[in-house]
Design an enzyme around this catalytic site. Sequence first.
Site, PDB file in Angstrom:
ATOM      1  N   ILE A  77       0.825  -1.224   0.000  1.00  0.00           N
ATOM      2  CA  ILE A  77       0.000   0.000   0.000  1.00  0.00           C
ATOM      3  C   ILE A  77       0.854   1.267   0.000  1.00  0.00           C
ATOM      4  CG2 ILE A  77      -2.064  -1.055   1.023  1.00  0.00           C
ATOM      5  CD1 ILE A  77      -1.220   0.184   3.728  1.00  0.00           C
TER       6      ILE A  77
ATOM      7  N   LEU B 227      -7.405  -2.852   6.608  1.00  0.00           N
ATOM      8  CA  LEU B 227      -6.791  -3.385   7.841  1.00  0.00           C
ATOM      9  C   LEU B 227      -5.268  -3.462   7.761  1.00  0.00           C
ATOM     10  CD1 LEU B 227      -9.536  -5.522   7.297  1.00  0.00           C
ATOM     11  CD2 LEU B 227      -9.019  -5.784   9.706  1.00  0.00           C
TER      12      LEU B 227
ATOM     13  N   THR C  61      -7.677   1.258  16.172  1.00  0.00           N
ATOM     14  CA  THR C  61      -7.449   0.668  17.497  1.00  0.00           C
ATOM     15  C   THR C  61      -7.852   1.625  18.616  1.00  0.00           C
ATOM     16  OG1 THR C  61      -5.652   0.052  18.997  1.00  0.00           O
ATOM     17  CG2 THR C  61      -5.063   1.488  17.207  1.00  0.00           C
ATOM     18  N   ASP C  62      -8.129   1.064  19.798  1.00  0.00           N
ATOM     19  CA  ASP C  62      -8.413   1.917  20.959  1.00  0.00           C
ATOM     20  C   ASP C  62      -7.141   2.615  21.463  1.00  0.00           C
ATOM     21  OD1 ASP C  62      -7.123  -0.309  22.027  1.00  0.00           O
ATOM     22  OD2 ASP C  62      -8.600  -0.685  23.605  1.00  0.00           O
ATOM     23  N   GLU C  63      -5.969   2.154  20.983  1.00  0.00           N
ATOM     24  CA  GLU C  63      -4.715   2.710  21.507  1.00  0.00           C
ATOM     25  C   GLU C  63      -4.520   4.181  21.114  1.00  0.00           C
ATOM     26  OE1 GLU C  63      -1.367  -0.002  21.392  1.00  0.00           O
ATOM     27  OE2 GLU C  63      -2.708  -1.716  21.284  1.00  0.00           O
TER      28      GLU C  63
ATOM     29  N   TYR D 286       3.417   3.162  17.315  1.00  0.00           N
ATOM     30  CA  TYR D 286       2.295   2.453  16.675  1.00  0.00           C
ATOM     31  C   TYR D 286       1.008   3.251  16.807  1.00  0.00           C
ATOM     32  CZ  TYR D 286      -1.724  -0.733  16.390  1.00  0.00           C
ATOM     33  OH  TYR D 286      -2.954  -1.294  16.096  1.00  0.00           O
TER      34      TYR D 286
ATOM     35  N   LYS E 299      -1.366   5.135  13.971  1.00  0.00           N
ATOM     36  CA  LYS E 299      -2.781   4.814  13.751  1.00  0.00           C
ATOM     37  C   LYS E 299      -3.644   6.066  13.960  1.00  0.00           C
ATOM     38  CE  LYS E 299      -4.511   1.334  12.944  1.00  0.00           C
ATOM     39  NZ  LYS E 299      -4.818   0.636  11.668  1.00  0.00           N
TER      40      LYS E 299
ATOM     41  N   ASP F  17      10.150  -3.609  31.676  1.00  0.00           N
ATOM     42  CA  ASP F  17       8.900  -3.086  31.128  1.00  0.00           C
ATOM     43  C   ASP F  17       9.106  -2.490  29.737  1.00  0.00           C
ATOM     44  OD1 ASP F  17       6.227  -2.606  31.142  1.00  0.00           O
ATOM     45  OD2 ASP F  17       6.257  -1.156  32.805  1.00  0.00           O
TER      46      ASP F  17
HETATM   47  P1  NAD Z   1      -1.422  -8.171  11.556  1.00  0.00           P
HETATM   48  O1  NAD Z   1      -0.072  -7.588  11.834  1.00  0.00           O
HETATM   49  O2  NAD Z   1      -1.710  -9.573  11.982  1.00  0.00           O
HETATM   50  O3  NAD Z   1      -1.717  -8.116   9.990  1.00  0.00           O
HETATM   51  C1  NAD Z   1      -1.398  -7.006   9.202  1.00  0.00           C
HETATM   52  C2  NAD Z   1      -1.482  -7.444   7.741  1.00  0.00           C
HETATM   53  O4  NAD Z   1      -1.174  -6.296   6.932  1.00  0.00           O
HETATM   54  C3  NAD Z   1      -0.478  -8.533   7.365  1.00  0.00           C
HETATM   55  O5  NAD Z   1      -1.126  -9.531   6.600  1.00  0.00           O
HETATM   56  C4  NAD Z   1       0.560  -7.805   6.534  1.00  0.00           C
HETATM   57  O6  NAD Z   1       1.168  -8.619   5.541  1.00  0.00           O
HETATM   58  C5  NAD Z   1      -0.265  -6.682   5.916  1.00  0.00           C
HETATM   59  N1  NAD Z   1       0.567  -5.522   5.561  1.00  0.00           N
HETATM   60  C6  NAD Z   1       1.471  -4.902   6.359  1.00  0.00           C
HETATM   61  N2  NAD Z   1       2.078  -3.902   5.683  1.00  0.00           N
HETATM   62  C7  NAD Z   1       1.518  -3.890   4.435  1.00  0.00           C
HETATM   63  C8  NAD Z   1       1.730  -3.082   3.295  1.00  0.00           C
HETATM   64  N3  NAD Z   1       2.632  -2.096   3.288  1.00  0.00           N
HETATM   65  N4  NAD Z   1       0.982  -3.320   2.188  1.00  0.00           N
HETATM   66  C9  NAD Z   1       0.070  -4.332   2.182  1.00  0.00           C
HETATM   67  N5  NAD Z   1      -0.150  -5.129   3.234  1.00  0.00           N
HETATM   68  C10 NAD Z   1       0.567  -4.929   4.356  1.00  0.00           C
HETATM   69  O7  NAD Z   1      -2.435  -7.143  12.179  1.00  0.00           O
HETATM   70  P2  NAD Z   1      -3.849  -7.384  12.892  1.00  0.00           P
HETATM   71  O8  NAD Z   1      -3.616  -7.633  14.319  1.00  0.00           O
HETATM   72  O9  NAD Z   1      -4.641  -8.343  12.095  1.00  0.00           O
HETATM   73  O10 NAD Z   1      -4.487  -5.929  12.752  1.00  0.00           O
HETATM   74  C11 NAD Z   1      -5.228  -5.567  11.603  1.00  0.00           C
HETATM   75  C12 NAD Z   1      -5.716  -4.136  11.754  1.00  0.00           C
HETATM   76  O11 NAD Z   1      -6.530  -4.033  12.912  1.00  0.00           O
HETATM   77  C13 NAD Z   1      -4.583  -3.121  11.927  1.00  0.00           C
HETATM   78  O12 NAD Z   1      -4.925  -1.963  11.212  1.00  0.00           O
HETATM   79  C14 NAD Z   1      -4.556  -2.860  13.429  1.00  0.00           C
HETATM   80  O13 NAD Z   1      -4.085  -1.553  13.699  1.00  0.00           O
HETATM   81  C15 NAD Z   1      -6.027  -3.014  13.761  1.00  0.00           C
HETATM   82  N6  NAD Z   1      -6.309  -3.468  15.154  1.00  0.00           N
HETATM   83  C16 NAD Z   1      -5.683  -4.559  15.680  1.00  0.00           C
HETATM   84  C17 NAD Z   1      -6.004  -4.996  16.973  1.00  0.00           C
HETATM   85  C18 NAD Z   1      -5.378  -6.235  17.564  1.00  0.00           C
HETATM   86  O14 NAD Z   1      -5.622  -6.539  18.739  1.00  0.00           O
HETATM   87  N7  NAD Z   1      -4.591  -7.008  16.840  1.00  0.00           N
HETATM   88  C19 NAD Z   1      -6.961  -4.294  17.717  1.00  0.00           C
HETATM   89  C20 NAD Z   1      -7.585  -3.173  17.143  1.00  0.00           C
HETATM   90  C21 NAD Z   1      -7.254  -2.779  15.870  1.00  0.00           C
HETATM   91  P1  TYD Z   2       0.361  -6.939  22.999  1.00  0.00           P
HETATM   92  O1  TYD Z   2      -0.238  -8.285  22.734  1.00  0.00           O
HETATM   93  O2  TYD Z   2       1.680  -6.592  22.398  1.00  0.00           O
HETATM   94  O3  TYD Z   2      -0.750  -5.855  22.623  1.00  0.00           O
HETATM   95  P2  TYD Z   2      -0.776  -4.246  22.897  1.00  0.00           P
HETATM   96  O4  TYD Z   2       0.559  -3.813  23.358  1.00  0.00           O
HETATM   97  O5  TYD Z   2      -1.106  -3.707  21.552  1.00  0.00           O
HETATM   98  O6  TYD Z   2      -1.849  -4.037  23.921  1.00  0.00           O
HETATM   99  O7  TYD Z   2       0.522  -6.774  24.571  1.00  0.00           O
HETATM  100  C1  TYD Z   2      -0.585  -6.908  25.445  1.00  0.00           C
HETATM  101  C2  TYD Z   2      -0.108  -6.574  26.833  1.00  0.00           C
HETATM  102  O8  TYD Z   2       0.818  -7.580  27.268  1.00  0.00           O
HETATM  103  C3  TYD Z   2       0.651  -5.262  26.920  1.00  0.00           C
HETATM  104  O9  TYD Z   2       0.338  -4.640  28.183  1.00  0.00           O
HETATM  105  C4  TYD Z   2       2.113  -5.665  26.890  1.00  0.00           C
HETATM  106  C5  TYD Z   2       2.114  -7.016  27.568  1.00  0.00           C
HETATM  107  N1  TYD Z   2       3.108  -8.010  27.093  1.00  0.00           N
HETATM  108  C6  TYD Z   2       3.869  -8.720  28.024  1.00  0.00           C
HETATM  109  O10 TYD Z   2       3.735  -8.545  29.247  1.00  0.00           O
HETATM  110  N2  TYD Z   2       4.765  -9.647  27.559  1.00  0.00           N
HETATM  111  C7  TYD Z   2       4.947  -9.880  26.214  1.00  0.00           C
HETATM  112  O11 TYD Z   2       5.822 -10.704  25.854  1.00  0.00           O
HETATM  113  C8  TYD Z   2       4.155  -9.145  25.275  1.00  0.00           C
HETATM  114  C9  TYD Z   2       4.305  -9.355  23.801  1.00  0.00           C
HETATM  115  C10 TYD Z   2       3.241  -8.225  25.766  1.00  0.00           C
END
Ligand code: NAD
Ligand code: TYD
Length: 350
Positions: A61, A82, A131-133, A156, A160, A286
Amino acid sequence: MKKIIITGGAGFIGSHVVRRFVKSYPEYSIVNLDNLTYAGNLANLKDIENAPNYKFVKGDIVDLKFIQQLFADEQPDAVIHLAAESHVDRSITNPLEFVMTNVVGTVNLLNAARESWKGQYDKKRFYHVSTDEVYGTLGEDGMFTEETAYDPHSPYSASKASSDHFVRAYYDTYGMDTVISNCSNNYGSFHFPEKLIPLAIHNIQQKKPVPVYGKGENIRDWLWVEDHARAIDLIFHKAATGTTYNIGGHNEWKNIDLIKALCTIMDKKLGREDGESAQLITFVTDRAGHDLRYAIDATKLQKELGWVPSITFEEGLEKTVDWYLANEKWLTDVTSGHYQQYYTEQYNNR
Ligand code: NAD
Ligand code: TYD
């Protein structure tokens, strides 16, 4: 007939969204656009790869010319976006990669949509998954609502937040039909084992140390990934233009309590003595800028669109553990090579 480009469809959440749309809407044509980074894995979509309404396109992208050509070729009616770099720890190591994919990549998609959809915005939709972050961190009380001011702390979440602002700017400035949802932490099948829950499951299974950052006091609000995909489906079809929805499970857990609960489940599943896996818990340095607490108020989604989570955390966690134990090959494949190298770099100095 609707043609939808879903970006990031080979990733964790994206694969669940693609599967849901391909299966639920045979009359739609789904184009999965993914660059297959370390987090993208076509094995996540094996069960639908030959569906007549599904197509995979590999592409970046960040490459505007490629995206413009894709829009010209496919003439999509909608985008569900996504694709992103999604791991906070990686963003601390390499923020620019997050700016490129999450900010520039999103603006490229918006620009390609803007050119291709000129004069037909009322028939098109750009859905941005966030994301909520972006809201920053909470103290002991309160929850994030759709009105909470943005206050991101990690590279990150800053990237976002920036992409969310651009999407809103395209609604305000050009009148493009945009929708945004901000979801809490997801868990479930096909979750890459660099994130807390799959990493812990993997390490417990392998009898490796389970790294808990700081004192494990940080709180996250966990939602089963298929409930997120169902919310995205509803919002995509029902949300009014220019709106935002928070998505979350009212399911807050301190990291340390969550890891202990996982250890108990795994002891049972693996026939270990109660308390055996908990001995693997290892407190490590941490995360820099570690947000204390996230909690989502999903009242708007519930009231306006009738969405509530379909399963409890206990059910979801057990399903998730069962899935990982039954899919060892998937885990071995994704934990080999590049990921191993990242793992060594990430945890050796903690
Ligand atoms: P993920 O890292 O598992 O997947 C991301 C996907 O995007 C991968 O398949 C990767 O190959 C593709 N990608 C990365 N860079 C790209 C590029 N330059 N061009 C095309 N494709 C590319 O992520 P996820 O956890 O599935 O998250 C998906 C979306 O949801 C993200 O936008 C993330 O910010 C959002 N989100 C994630 C969470 C969570 O808990 N994982 C929560 C809320 C929102
Ligand atoms: P993560 O799954 O990386 O999601 P996010 O940081 O986006 O919330 O982490 C979830 C929580 O767990 C976060 O508070 C960081 C903590 N964490 C650990 O304590 N140990 C680990 O190895 C990882 C990856 C995360």
